[in-house]
Design an enzyme around this catalytic site. Structure first.
Site, PDB file in Angstrom:
ATOM      1  N   HIS A 139       0.059   5.597   9.343  1.00  0.00           N
ATOM      2  CA  HIS A 139      -0.328   5.108   8.015  1.00  0.00           C
ATOM      3  C   HIS A 139      -1.680   5.644   7.551  1.00  0.00           C
ATOM      4  O   HIS A 139      -1.799   6.209   6.471  1.00  0.00           O
ATOM      5  CB  HIS A 139      -0.353   3.582   8.007  1.00  0.00           C
ATOM      6  CG  HIS A 139       0.963   2.955   8.317  1.00  0.00           C
ATOM      7  ND1 HIS A 139       2.114   3.302   7.662  1.00  0.00           N
ATOM      8  CD2 HIS A 139       1.311   2.001   9.227  1.00  0.00           C
ATOM      9  CE1 HIS A 139       3.124   2.606   8.138  1.00  0.00           C
ATOM     10  NE2 HIS A 139       2.669   1.815   9.088  1.00  0.00           N
ATOM     11  N   CYS A 167       6.452  -2.210  11.085  1.00  0.00           N
ATOM     12  CA  CYS A 167       6.866  -3.560  10.705  1.00  0.00           C
ATOM     13  C   CYS A 167       8.379  -3.652  10.540  1.00  0.00           C
ATOM     14  O   CYS A 167       8.935  -4.760  10.470  1.00  0.00           O
ATOM     15  CB  CYS A 167       6.177  -3.988   9.420  1.00  0.00           C
ATOM     16  SG  CYS A 167       6.399  -2.834   8.050  1.00  0.00           S
TER      17      CYS A 167
END
Length: 446
Positions: free
Chosen positions: A11, A43
């Site tokens: 990320h 996630c």
């Protein structure tokens, strides 16, 4: 023009790379990635393990090819072995053993974090998994396909542990959730809020073992796990999933950059480290916590993305400072949704605040309204002296996530609990009550 080396491309790294590539065409950027993928939405691991999504491909929003199309030079499966911070040279090794040396003008460290692996007997047995990388999720997913795996113990009842315990149960397995603390999600919610999640987990058949510490993983055949031992008993299990947290992956710069106690690289609001031209982003670095007014370690994907953007602009040539974070987060398990930002009451007091809290529980809309209408539970934490809001927690089967954004801003801007009492919150029976739960909770503050 600067020569930029970026280590890591999840990320934070992807955000930094795209910021530079999209806005500063004059820079040369080389990316080193130890894994074979970039931009993995970790996630989503529990979502495909629990068969709530059909395809894992949707969990990647960038790729080597996408970054190269923008002009980056990308070295996949090429872990960095050494960083010469004085000479500004990075040394890495490709899968075939070829050594790659790359000089830089500016370096961005996006090395991420690693799952904590406790030093306990049996950690090397077959059927013991950690959760972090895409490959970790695939390994768990494959193991759950084994019909001989009937009972699974998840160790750690933080966000990932709770999500994995649900996913295991959705796969038709007996699911045990163990946590040494006296409840789940203790870092984000106070017990009177998180107790609602306990009820949801138990009603859906997940066996909770709180206040228990794992001591040993055992095998009757010396190969695969067959039981676990805690300080309260022994349980027969066929698989163990460790989800007890993460530590920053900063081994490459140990002793070379300023760090905090857990090893995270300390950065300023520009994401700069203690050495000029070296930046750190994402899970390997600190963030500025607006709730406490100090550097902190909060490993969240949202924080990683923002830190990557900030570093990208500063490296590209536009000075930009982070506005800090509140650690805003959320979780949804069997339709029950919980959200928090800032500090819990317990953490606020531990940080030295004269903390107090106020709360309320009510239906989202008036009872006479048709359609979905669930109870919402709210807690607002504030400093009794300054009256500033320090945090908030929301829980409901209704999606009340948008309310958390307001509380996140309140913490960031130092809004007081008294200002919330008369806040202009719109009212319409289709959506809420005139005396809504935010207003009532604020008015109840002493």
């Amino acid at each position: 023009m600067s020569k930029v080396v970026l280590i890591g491309s999840n990320h934070a790294g992807t955000a930094a790379a795209n910021t530079i590539l999209d806005n500063y065409s004059g820079n040369e950027i080389s990316i080193f990635e130890a894994n074979d993928n970039v931009s993995y939405l970790g996630c989503g691991t529990a979502l495909y393990i629990g068969r709530q999504i059909a395809e894992t491909s949707v969990l990647f929003y960038s790729s080597k090819e996408a970054l190269e199309d923008k002009g980056a030079k990308v070295h996949m499966k090429t872990p960095v072995e050494e960083i010469d911070l004085g000479g500004k040279v990075v040394t890495a090794r490709k899968e075939d053993g070829t050594v790659v040396k790359e000089s830089y003008d500016k370096l961005i460290l996006a090395t991420g974090s690693r799952p904590i692996r406790p030093n306990l007997p049996g950690m090397d047995l077959h059927g013991v998994h950690c959760v972090k990388l895409f490959q970790d999720g695939l390994g768990i997913d494959s193991d759950l396909d084994n019909p001989e795996v009937r009972t699974v113990a998840t160790i750690g009842a933080g966000y990932i542990g709770v999500e994995i315990a649900e996913a295991v149960k959705r796969r038709g397995k007996n699911s045990l959730l163990l946590e040494k603390q006296e409840g789940c999600l203790t870092g984000y919610f106070d017990r009177d809020i998180s107790a609602g999640m306990d009820d949801v987990l138990e009603k859906n058949g997940i066996e909770l073992h709180y206040g228990e510490a794992l001591q040993e993983i055992k095998s009757s055949n010396g190969k695969r796990v067959t039981s676990i031992v805690t300080d309260k008993g022994e349980y027969n299990v066929d698989m163990v999933i460790m989800a007890i947290g993460f530590l920053p992956r900063t081994e490459l710069v140990n002793g070379k950059l300023e760090t905090i106690q857990n090893g995270a690289i300390k950065v300023n609001l520009n994401q700069q480290t203690s050495i000029t031209d070296v930046y750190a982003v994402g899970d390997c670095a600190t963030v500025f916590n607006n709730a406490t007014g100090s550097s902190d370690y909060i490993a969240l994907a949202t924080n990683a993305v923002r830190s990557g953007i900030v570093a990208g602009h500063n490296v590209g040539g536009t000075p930009l400072q982070s506005t800090g974070v509140q650690g805003s987060n959320g979780i949804g398990i069997y339709g029950y949704k919980m959200f928090s930002t800032g500090l819990t009451l317990e953490r606020a007091r531990a940080k030295g605040f004269d903390a107090a809290c106020t709360g309320h529980e009510d239906l989202q809309k008036y009872p006479f309204m048709e359609g979905p209408n669930e109870k919402v539970k709210i807690r607002i934490v504030y400093d009794a002296k300054s009256r500033k809001v320090l945090g908030a927690q929301l829980a409901s089967f209704q999606d009340v996530s948008m309310g958390l954004h307001m509380f996140s801003l309140a913490v960031a801007k130092g809004v007081t609990i008294d200002e919330l009492k008369l806040l202009d919150i719109f009212f319409m029976p289709h959506f809420n009550q005139a005396f809504n739960y935010i207003t009532v909770a604020s008015l109840l503050a002493k």
